[in-house]
Each structure stands twice: as C-alpha cells, then as structure tokens.
Design an enzyme around this catalytic site. Structure first.
Site, short mmCIF file in Angstrom:
data_model
loop_
_atom_site.label_atom_id
_atom_site.label_comp_id
_atom_site.label_asym_id
_atom_site.label_seq_id
_atom_site.Cartn_x
_atom_site.Cartn_y
_atom_site.Cartn_z
N ASP A 83 -2.47 59.90 -4.67
CA ASP A 83 -2.04 60.53 -5.92
C ASP A 83 -2.61 59.81 -7.14
O ASP A 83 -3.26 58.77 -7.00
CB ASP A 83 -0.50 60.62 -6.00
CG ASP A 83 0.19 59.26 -5.83
OD1 ASP A 83 -0.50 58.23 -5.80
OD2 ASP A 83 1.43 59.24 -5.74
N ASN A 96 13.43 58.00 -6.55
CA ASN A 96 14.09 59.31 -6.52
C ASN A 96 13.79 60.04 -5.21
O ASN A 96 14.04 61.24 -5.10
CB ASN A 96 13.62 60.16 -7.71
CG ASN A 96 12.12 60.41 -7.69
OD1 ASN A 96 11.42 59.90 -6.80
ND2 ASN A 96 11.62 61.17 -8.63
N HIS A 105 10.72 60.48 -3.95
CA HIS A 105 9.43 61.17 -3.89
C HIS A 105 8.47 60.49 -2.92
O HIS A 105 8.61 59.32 -2.59
CB HIS A 105 8.79 61.33 -5.28
CG HIS A 105 8.23 60.10 -5.91
ND1 HIS A 105 8.07 59.97 -7.27
CD2 HIS A 105 7.78 58.93 -5.39
CE1 HIS A 105 7.53 58.79 -7.54
NE2 HIS A 105 7.35 58.14 -6.43
N GLU A 149 7.67 65.40 -6.17
CA GLU A 149 8.95 65.06 -6.78
C GLU A 149 10.08 65.88 -6.14
O GLU A 149 9.83 66.88 -5.45
CB GLU A 149 8.88 65.38 -8.28
CG GLU A 149 7.90 64.51 -9.05
CD GLU A 149 8.43 63.11 -9.32
OE1 GLU A 149 8.96 62.45 -8.41
OE2 GLU A 149 8.32 62.66 -10.48
C1 GLP Z 1 4.84 55.74 -7.08
C2 GLP Z 1 3.63 56.42 -6.43
C3 GLP Z 1 3.79 56.56 -4.95
C4 GLP Z 1 4.45 55.33 -4.42
C5 GLP Z 1 5.88 55.32 -4.87
C6 GLP Z 1 6.63 54.05 -4.57
O1 GLP Z 1 5.21 56.35 -8.27
N1 GLP Z 1 3.29 57.67 -6.98
O2 GLP Z 1 2.56 56.82 -4.33
O3 GLP Z 1 4.39 55.32 -3.00
O4 GLP Z 1 5.99 55.66 -6.24
O5 GLP Z 1 6.11 53.01 -5.32
P1 GLP Z 1 6.39 51.48 -5.04
O6 GLP Z 1 5.74 51.17 -3.72
O7 GLP Z 1 5.73 50.74 -6.18
O8 GLP Z 1 7.87 51.30 -4.97
#
Ligand code: GLP
Length: 241
Positions: free
Chosen positions: A67, A136, A138, A143
C-alpha cells in the site's frame, strides 16, 4: 488459519523471516506482497541476514508493495516506498525491474490499481502476503467497511489511521487517502502471514480472532483463508480467551 504465539517479537520475526526464506528457496520466482510499518521491520532485517548467510537469491522474485499514502512522495521518509528502500531493497537483492509499488503521486490512481491488478494476475497471483494489522483492524489500507471482494483500490482513510500514521512522518502530515492491494487479493494469495506484536495490538487481535467475522474489522478475514498463519507475540495474545 493457524495461530502461533511466540514468546517475544524477536522469535516471531525469526519465524516470519524463515517462512519467506523457505518459500523463495522452493520457488525462486515467487510473487511476494509485503507490508511496510513497524511490525515487520525486524522480520526484514533478519530476512536480509538469512538471505546472505544461506545465499538465497531474490532477483527472480516479484515484489509487490502492499500500500501507499496517496499524495505522498517516495522521497518522504514516511512513505511506504521509502520504508521498502530503507528496510528491504538496500539489503535484499530484489531486481529493480521486478519491484512494483503504487505511484501515489499519479494523476490516474485508477490506472495504478489496474496496473497492479494486472501485474499480480499475469504473474500467477500472490504466493505469499505478509501483512500487519492497524489499530482499527485494517490490513494494508483496507479500512473498516471495505468489501472482501475488492482488488486494488483507493480508500478514504479513517481517523485512527490518519492519526496513528503520523508516527511514520517527521512532521505533521495531512493524510486523507490510501491506495492498496485489496482483500480479494489476500483471499486469493497462496499463503498469508499476519503479524502483530505488543500490548497495543492485543485488543484488535482478540476482536479479529474471536469476534464476529465482519467487514467492519478487515483483519478477521484471515480466518477465512485456508492457508494463513497468524504470528503474534505473547503481549499481542494477551486478551485472547
Ligand atoms: C499501516 C499500514 C499497514 C500496516 C499497518 C500496521 O497504516 N498501512 O500496511 O501493516 O498500518 O502498522 P504497524 O506495523 O506500524 O503497526
């Protein structure tokens, strides 16, 4: 779905890196769709170490970036592209011509999605997806409320994502939309690893694994995949019944 609880983040990351190495040894031209973010950071460091020690070659693999933040330049330290350069491409020998990242500055984001869908399809689908989970619930930028039937698409980011997302940026940054590989791609991937560590993820992991299966919590889709592994540490498992 298989659930594996590790004693700590390091052990979890070792195992996740081992999964990627095993796949690429077995299938040197594997299609890998990898997440950025804090969660897989150590996995990628250990992956680079293992690749070097075991002489595993990634040059024939296809790399799909999960993403990106819409409107954010790849030169911005908070972008997913910057993360991949810093934590993956500088250490693991992917071929530049086989790396596919969304261009989030494009004036035609629908075309970016179509191109990504085409790349995945023409290469026979994703062999391994390695994802984290947002606060959240996702996955990527799928989302809450996103249909499980969508391939790549552009999303409106919700408030949790735009505020938690500030942690990746040096200065306060306006984040409104994301572009992401879809949940349909996840369901069709040959294997999925979902990683989570730390106390802060315990609540969302509990809901994802033990709550109702609903598109209000995208991470629960992992339970619908027949070849997925949820890899979490004891802290993230802390609220499981
Ligand atoms: C982010 C990214 C995701 C990621 C998730 C968790 O916003 N878009 O690809 O896996 O949220 O992030 P983190 O590993 O920093 O907790």
């Amino acid at each position: 779905m298989q659930l594996t609880i590790f004693k700590d983040y390091h052990t979890l990351s070792q195992q996740a890196a081992g999964e990627v190495i095993a796949l690429v040894k077995h299938k040197p031209d594997a299609v890998l769709c990898l997440a950025s973010g804090s969660t897989p950071m150590l996995t990628y460091r250990l992956l680079a170490e293992k690749a070097l020690a075991q002489k595993v070659d990634f040059t024939r693999c296809i790399f799909i970036g999960l993403d990106e933040w819409v409107g954010i330049s790849p030169e911005n330290e908070g972008s997913c592209a910057f993360f991949f350069r810093t934590h993956v491409f500088n250490h693991i020998n992917f071929s530049a011509s086989r790396i596919y990242l969304f261009n989030a500055l494009s004036g035609n984001l629908a075309q970016e999605c179509a191109t990504m869908n085409h790349v995945i399809e023409k290469n026979g689908g994703i062999d391994l997806m390695l994802v984290g989970v947002g606060m959240n619930g996702h996955i990527g930028f799928n989302e809450p409320g996103t249909s499980f039937e969508l391939y790549s698409h552009v999303t409106q980011l919700d408030e949790t994502t735009t505020s938690v997302g500030q942690k990746y940026f040096k200065e306060a940054t306006a984040l409104t939309q994301g572009i992401t590989v879809g949940l349909k791609h996840l369901l069709e991937s040959k294997k999925v690893l979902l990683l989570a560590n730390g106390n802060k993820k315990a609540g969302i992991i509990q809901k994802a694994l033990e709550g109702e299966i609903t598109d209000a919590l995208p991470a629960c889709i992992i339970r619908q995949h027949t070849n997925s592994i949820v890899m979490i540490d004891e802290e993230a498992a802390g609220m499981l019944v």
